[in-house]
Design an enzyme around this catalytic site. Structure first.
Site, PDB file in Angstrom:
ATOM      1  N   GLY A  12      -5.973   7.968 -10.212  1.00 13.56           N
ATOM      2  CA  GLY A  12      -4.836   7.375  -9.502  1.00 13.56           C
ATOM      3  C   GLY A  12      -3.991   6.574 -10.470  1.00 13.56           C
ATOM      4  O   GLY A  12      -3.660   5.420 -10.216  1.00 13.56           O
ATOM      5  N   GLY A  14      -1.186   5.378 -11.406  1.00 17.35           N
ATOM      6  CA  GLY A  14       0.185   5.080 -10.970  1.00 17.35           C
ATOM      7  C   GLY A  14       0.625   3.819 -11.669  1.00 17.35           C
ATOM      8  O   GLY A  14       0.524   3.730 -12.901  1.00 17.35           O
ATOM      9  N   GLY A  17      -2.757   1.320 -12.456  1.00 19.53           N
ATOM     10  CA  GLY A  17      -3.700   2.103 -13.255  1.00 19.53           C
ATOM     11  C   GLY A  17      -3.135   2.424 -14.627  1.00 19.53           C
ATOM     12  O   GLY A  17      -3.850   2.356 -15.636  1.00 19.53           O
ATOM     13  N   LYS A  93      -3.736   3.677  -4.109  1.00 18.55           N
ATOM     14  CA  LYS A  93      -3.587   2.736  -3.004  1.00 18.55           C
ATOM     15  C   LYS A  93      -4.884   2.790  -2.195  1.00 18.55           C
ATOM     16  O   LYS A  93      -5.578   3.828  -2.163  1.00 18.55           O
ATOM     17  CB  LYS A  93      -2.412   3.147  -2.111  1.00 18.55           C
ATOM     18  N   LYS A 210      -8.236 -13.602  -1.597  1.00 18.46           N
ATOM     19  CA  LYS A 210      -6.934 -13.050  -1.997  1.00 18.46           C
ATOM     20  C   LYS A 210      -6.249 -12.422  -0.779  1.00 18.46           C
ATOM     21  O   LYS A 210      -5.043 -12.556  -0.586  1.00 18.46           O
ATOM     22  CB  LYS A 210      -7.114 -11.997  -3.106  1.00 18.46           C
ATOM     23  N   ASN A 214      -2.411 -12.257   1.598  1.00 21.17           N
ATOM     24  CA  ASN A 214      -1.723 -11.025   2.032  1.00 21.17           C
ATOM     25  C   ASN A 214      -1.622 -10.977   3.556  1.00 21.17           C
ATOM     26  O   ASN A 214      -0.616 -10.523   4.107  1.00 21.17           O
ATOM     27  CB  ASN A 214      -2.467  -9.775   1.552  1.00 21.17           C
ATOM     28  N   ASN A 218       2.220 -10.487   3.961  1.00 20.00           N
ATOM     29  CA  ASN A 218       2.719  -9.115   3.832  1.00 20.00           C
ATOM     30  C   ASN A 218       3.302  -8.508   5.103  1.00 20.00           C
ATOM     31  O   ASN A 218       4.473  -8.105   5.140  1.00 20.00           O
ATOM     32  CB  ASN A 218       1.619  -8.199   3.288  1.00 20.00           C
TER      33      ASN A 218
HETATM   34  N1  LIG Z   1       1.493  -2.441  -8.553  1.00 19.97           N
HETATM   35  C1  LIG Z   1       1.131  -3.719  -8.583  1.00 19.97           C
HETATM   36  O1  LIG Z   1       1.847  -4.585  -9.114  1.00 19.97           O
HETATM   37  C2  LIG Z   1      -0.193  -4.154  -8.002  1.00 19.97           C
HETATM   38  C3  LIG Z   1      -0.630  -5.466  -8.244  1.00 19.97           C
HETATM   39  C4  LIG Z   1      -1.864  -5.869  -7.742  1.00 19.97           C
HETATM   40  C5  LIG Z   1      -2.638  -4.987  -7.018  1.00 19.97           C
HETATM   41  N2  LIG Z   1      -2.177  -3.721  -6.777  1.00 19.97           N
HETATM   42  C6  LIG Z   1      -3.032  -2.825  -5.996  1.00 19.97           C
HETATM   43  O2  LIG Z   1      -3.425  -1.745  -6.832  1.00 19.97           O
HETATM   44  C7  LIG Z   1      -3.602  -0.548  -6.048  1.00 19.97           C
HETATM   45  C8  LIG Z   1      -2.718   0.540  -6.634  1.00 19.97           C
HETATM   46  O3  LIG Z   1      -1.356   0.140  -6.464  1.00 19.97           O
HETATM   47  P1  LIG Z   1      -0.160   0.767  -7.305  1.00 19.97           P
HETATM   48  O4  LIG Z   1       1.008  -0.102  -7.078  1.00 19.97           O
HETATM   49  O5  LIG Z   1      -0.586   1.045  -8.683  1.00 19.97           O
HETATM   50  O6  LIG Z   1       0.049   2.137  -6.517  1.00 19.97           O
HETATM   51  P2  LIG Z   1       0.815   3.437  -7.033  1.00 19.97           P
HETATM   52  O7  LIG Z   1       1.866   3.069  -8.018  1.00 19.97           O
HETATM   53  O8  LIG Z   1       1.223   4.182  -5.797  1.00 19.97           O
HETATM   54  O9  LIG Z   1      -0.305   4.243  -7.831  1.00 19.97           O
HETATM   55  C9  LIG Z   1      -1.325   4.982  -7.226  1.00 19.97           C
HETATM   56  C10 LIG Z   1      -1.229   6.378  -7.769  1.00 19.97           C
HETATM   57  O10 LIG Z   1      -2.365   7.124  -7.369  1.00 19.97           O
HETATM   58  C11 LIG Z   1      -1.913   8.445  -7.090  1.00 19.97           C
HETATM   59  N3  LIG Z   1      -2.927   9.144  -6.312  1.00 19.97           N
HETATM   60  C12 LIG Z   1      -3.270   9.002  -5.008  1.00 19.97           C
HETATM   61  N4  LIG Z   1      -4.260   9.851  -4.690  1.00 19.97           N
HETATM   62  C13 LIG Z   1      -4.541  10.556  -5.812  1.00 19.97           C
HETATM   63  C14 LIG Z   1      -5.461  11.590  -6.117  1.00 19.97           C
HETATM   64  N5  LIG Z   1      -6.295  12.092  -5.198  1.00 19.97           N
HETATM   65  N6  LIG Z   1      -5.464  12.091  -7.367  1.00 19.97           N
HETATM   66  C15 LIG Z   1      -4.634  11.618  -8.307  1.00 19.97           C
HETATM   67  N7  LIG Z   1      -3.743  10.644  -8.088  1.00 19.97           N
HETATM   68  C16 LIG Z   1      -3.699  10.113  -6.846  1.00 19.97           C
HETATM   69  C17 LIG Z   1      -0.614   8.205  -6.363  1.00 19.97           C
HETATM   70  O11 LIG Z   1       0.173   9.367  -6.252  1.00 19.97           O
HETATM   71  P3  LIG Z   1       1.051   9.597  -4.904  1.00 19.97           P
HETATM   72  O12 LIG Z   1       1.927   8.395  -4.764  1.00 19.97           O
HETATM   73  O13 LIG Z   1       1.767  10.871  -5.199  1.00 19.97           O
HETATM   74  O14 LIG Z   1       0.075   9.704  -3.777  1.00 19.97           O
HETATM   75  C18 LIG Z   1       0.001   7.154  -7.260  1.00 19.97           C
HETATM   76  O15 LIG Z   1       0.645   7.741  -8.354  1.00 19.97           O
HETATM   77  C19 LIG Z   1      -3.221  -0.950  -4.617  1.00 19.97           C
HETATM   78  O16 LIG Z   1      -4.366  -1.309  -3.898  1.00 19.97           O
HETATM   79  C20 LIG Z   1      -2.323  -2.170  -4.818  1.00 19.97           C
HETATM   80  O17 LIG Z   1      -2.300  -3.049  -3.692  1.00 19.97           O
HETATM   81  C21 LIG Z   1      -0.976  -3.272  -7.253  1.00 19.97           C
END
Ligand SMILES: NC(=O)c1ccc[n+]([C@@H]2O[C@H](COP(=O)([O-])OP(=O)(O)OC[C@H]3O[C@@H](n4cnc5c(N)ncnc54)[C@H](OP(=O)(O)O)[C@@H]3O)[C@@H](O)[C@H]2O)c1
Length: 330
Positions: A12, A14, A17, A93, A210, A214, A218
């Protein structure tokens, strides 16, 4: 000195990650050699395989060229047979956790540790269906990340990351030292990567504490379309936030989570004040017409409430309304 080779996978890859995986891949140390594999969506993975990953910070642009990306476990296994991983991070997610773990189950069977780096509570309970619970590490972070383009991630906010064993009590006595050594190794890798890291004895409590923030901010922000600070300008909304958090605290106590004696409502209001101009992540998801993580935030309180036959009317209403909003195409 012989370097230790550490193999890491990011399922994942994104925003968060790619940020963490990128910094870890970029470690330059006398101690470690990092093999980094990203598993994610096609456009992002192709861009990384062609040009590397670009991390943009406020002051810098860092290009990282030692990441190998895949869009499926099959392709990885074809190229790498059954090379083991020290750590696999799950950074989808929260709502994708089951599908992603199922899709990548063969890789999960090849890792020493699964690190769940996501928001929400109860995520590790789902992971137990795919890996023995004593091999699960939970991680939470207040860093901010955003994929701005395929192959490019922006580090939008510096913060802290906390790690700990998700099911500490289930680790056999003779495996405790090994488990803590692995946590120390992970901590050392994070430090080498420039990520501020703390090891927590009770990471699940940290996840709950945490999520209280939220729970307050949120969904209420998403339903009203208000920025964090604007929520505090209305006493009725502050009451709603307070009631939602108090229900969550009640459920945490029933679940025997050993909360610290912080005032979580005050903490939530303080965070909203500090981040007053922020559009919270759930509101951002709603504005983009995307699914939200409600089931792992307010929705988890509702689910646990149902399990214990305890009514949580505020979180129930909030969860139902957000699900309605998710379905709206206006
Ligand atoms: N971003 C932040 O600043 C932040 C900060 C703190 C915590 N978090 C937490 O971290 C987690 C991830 O958030 P994020 O913002 O990084 O989300 P994101 O940008 O949507 O990244 C997740 C990635 O995983 C991909 N994915 C989903 N299912 C998959 C699979 N089976 N195989 C391969 N890839 C897959 C998604 O693709 P698709 O979109 O195409 O499904 C997306 O590219 C969440 O729980 C969020 O609350 C994020």
């Amino acid at each position: 000195m012989n370097k230790q080779t550490i193999t890491i996978g990011i399922i994942g890859a994104g925003s968060i990650g790619s940020l963490f995986g990128g910094y870890l891949a970029n470690i330059s140390s006398d101690e470690y050699n990092i093999n980094m594999f990203f598993f994610g969506r096609e456009a992002h993975i192709n861009a990384i395989n062609e040009n590397g990953l670009l991390i943009q910070t406020k002051t810098d642009s860092i290009r990282i060229n030692n990441i190998i990306g895949y869009t499926s476990p099959k392709a990885y296994l074809r190229d790498n047979k059954d090379e083991r991983f020290n750590f696999i991070f799950l950074t989808t997610k929260a709502y994708d956790i089951r599908n992603a773990l199922f899709e990548y189950r063969e890789l999960i069977s090849l890792t020493n540790w699964l690190v769940i780096l996501q928001n929400g509570i109860g995520n590790e309970e789902i992971a137990k269906d795919f890996i023995i619970d004593s091999k699960i590490i939970r991680a939470i972070t207040s860093n901010g990340a955003l994929l701005t383009d395929s192959g490019t991630v922006k580090h939008t906010g510096e913060g802290f990351t906390k790690i700990g064993l998700a099911f500490k009590k289930n680790i056999a006595k003779d495996q405790k030292t090994q488990a803590y050594n692995s946590l120390e190794l992970l901590k050392s890798l994070f430090s080498n990567a420039g990520i501020k890291i703390e090891m927590e004895d009770d990471i699940i409590r940290n996840c709950w504490e945490k999520v209280f923030v939220n729970i307050g901010i949120n969904a209420v922000g998403a339903l009203t379309r208000l920025r964090n600070g604007e929520l505090l300008e209305r006493n009725e909304l502050k009451k709603l936030m307070r009631d939602a958090i108090n229900e969550a605290i009640m459920i945490a106590k029933v679940k025997k989570i050993k909360l610290t004696d912080k005032d979580f409502v005050k903490l939530c209001f303080d965070v909203a004040k500090k981040t007053k101009n922020n559009i919270n992540s759930m509101l951002q998801d709603i504005m983009k017409g995307k699914k939200t993580e409600i089931d792992f935030i307010n929705g988890r309180i509702l689910k646990y409430g149902q399990e214990f036959e305890l009514d949580v009317p505020i979180n129930r209403m909030i969860t139902i309304l957000i699900k309605g909003l998710e379905d709206s195409n206006l």
